[in-house]
Design an enzyme around this catalytic site. Structure first.
Site, mmCIF file in Angstrom:
data_model
loop_
_atom_site.group_PDB
_atom_site.id
_atom_site.type_symbol
_atom_site.label_atom_id
_atom_site.label_comp_id
_atom_site.label_asym_id
_atom_site.label_seq_id
_atom_site.Cartn_x
_atom_site.Cartn_y
_atom_site.Cartn_z
ATOM 1 N N LYS A 197 0.397 -3.514 3.173
ATOM 2 C CA LYS A 197 1.523 -3.683 2.261
ATOM 3 C C LYS A 197 1.753 -2.437 1.407
ATOM 4 C CE LYS A 197 2.966 -7.772 3.374
ATOM 5 N NZ LYS A 197 4.318 -7.987 3.938
ATOM 6 N N TYR A 238 -4.931 -6.412 5.387
ATOM 7 C CA TYR A 238 -3.609 -6.993 5.109
ATOM 8 C C TYR A 238 -2.983 -6.342 3.876
ATOM 9 C CZ TYR A 238 -0.303 -10.011 2.774
ATOM 10 O OH TYR A 238 0.794 -10.464 2.081
ATOM 11 N N SER A 294 3.243 -7.760 -1.615
ATOM 12 C CA SER A 294 2.210 -8.692 -2.051
ATOM 13 C C SER A 294 1.500 -8.189 -3.297
ATOM 14 C CB SER A 294 1.179 -8.885 -0.938
ATOM 15 O OG SER A 294 0.082 -9.644 -1.388
#
Length: 320
Positions: free
Chosen positions: A116, A112, A88
């Site tokens: 990543k 989140y 991402s």
């Protein structure tokens, strides 16, 4: 293989499908034993909702990080050493113009995004001591659906901005713009909206060129941004949306959500240099395809689908 936590079995009709979790080592071993021709894996399994990750970080680290480690362990045990990882652009610290490239500073602002970059660094470490080679494809903001409407967002009410905009249009409720005080040209967040069909094409090109990306003596991990190279603010997205529908959506300013950031866009041409890929479909096409998909979705993905009659209807739909 899909755990179907958010995915739908209907999309797998007529294809080899294994219902299970990437951390299920026995199942991964079984798949690779039954399909010895598999030489690469595309890893898209993750929890992805930023505010949810702020509220519930433990599941995000478990699902996104821990299970990736289990998965890669079994890939290597079965001599599968090519991996495409869905990463991402949320990991970046954007520049003053909100543009980023692969060498931009990393500063994840949500659990989140943190998962990543943790996974990327973990995979780079593993690649440094094994045969594993990894291409991390850093997505910007996917929108749209398969232009032929065979697939699209599975959830009836997606959490991403275009999904919420379509929901506001259908219900007649105002669209809440979460954050109108960002340092952008109109105060709303800025995103690089890339069509999912372009993203799909990038995965194909990455697989086709995979071995060419790794020369002797180079790192076993490389990252490539997948964006359009242009930023669109949320209010500009609303304007584009309203130009394509008969009943405009009203806008309602709202506070920022936990984990929200001003946004970013890709200013790199590395995807074109390495993969021969450039986004072809613009924001308006993404909106058109999304609207068409959500109009079709109830016929393709009836909610709480269980009956044999519904299964036969799906078989007929996907058999064409």
């Amino acid at each position: 293989m899909d755990s179907l936590v958010t995915g739908r079995r209907e999309f797998c009709h007529g294809r080899d499908f294994y219902h299970g979790d990437i951390a299920d080592g026995r199942l991964v071993d079984q798949i690779l034993a039954e399909h010895p021709d598999i030489s690469a894996a595309i890893h898209c399994a993750a929890l992805i909702v930023v505010p949810d990750s702020v509220d519930r970080p433990i599941p995000y680290y478990r699902e996104n990080v821990s299970k990736t480690l289990d998965f890669v362990d079994r890939l290597l045990a079965n001599s599968v050493d090519r991996l495409l990882f869905s990463s991402s652009a949320a990991i970046y610290q954007p520049g003053d113009d909100l543009g980023v490239e692969e060498t931009s500073p990393v500063n994840p602002t949500s659990p989140y995004a943190q998962t990543k970059i943790v996974v990327e660094r973990m995979l780079a470490d593993i690649a440094g001591s094994s045969a594993l080679r990894v291409v991390s494809l850093r997505y910007f903001n996917p929108i749209g659906a398969d232009p032929l409407l065979r697939t699209g967002p599975q959830m009836p009410m997606p959490s991403h901005v275009l999904g919420r905009l379509i929901e506001a249009h259908r219900t007649g409720r105002p669209f809440r713009v979460t954050g109108v005080d960002y340092p952008t040209r109109d105060g709303s967040g800025l995103r690089d909206y890339v069509h999912v069909w372009d993203l799909a094409g990038a995965h194909v090109r990455a697989l086709e060129r995979f071995d060419d990306l790794f020369r002797p003596g180079t790192s076993g991990h490389t990252a490539v941004n997948l964006g359009t190279g242009a930023g669109t603010t949320v209010l500009e997205l609303v304007e584009a949306f309203n130009s394509l529908v008969s009943r405009p959506v009203r806008v309602e300013p709202a506070p920022r959500r936990p984990g929200d950031v001003p946004g970013s866009f890709s200013r790199s041409d590395q995807a074109e240099q390495l993969l021969g890929w450039r986004a072809q479909l613009d924001v308006r096409r993404g909106i058109v395809d999304s609207l068409a998909w959500f109009d079709r979705r109830p016929r393709v993905l009836p909610d709480l689908l269980e009956s044999a009659d519904a299964a036969r209807r799906l078989a007929a739909t996907f058999g064409r």
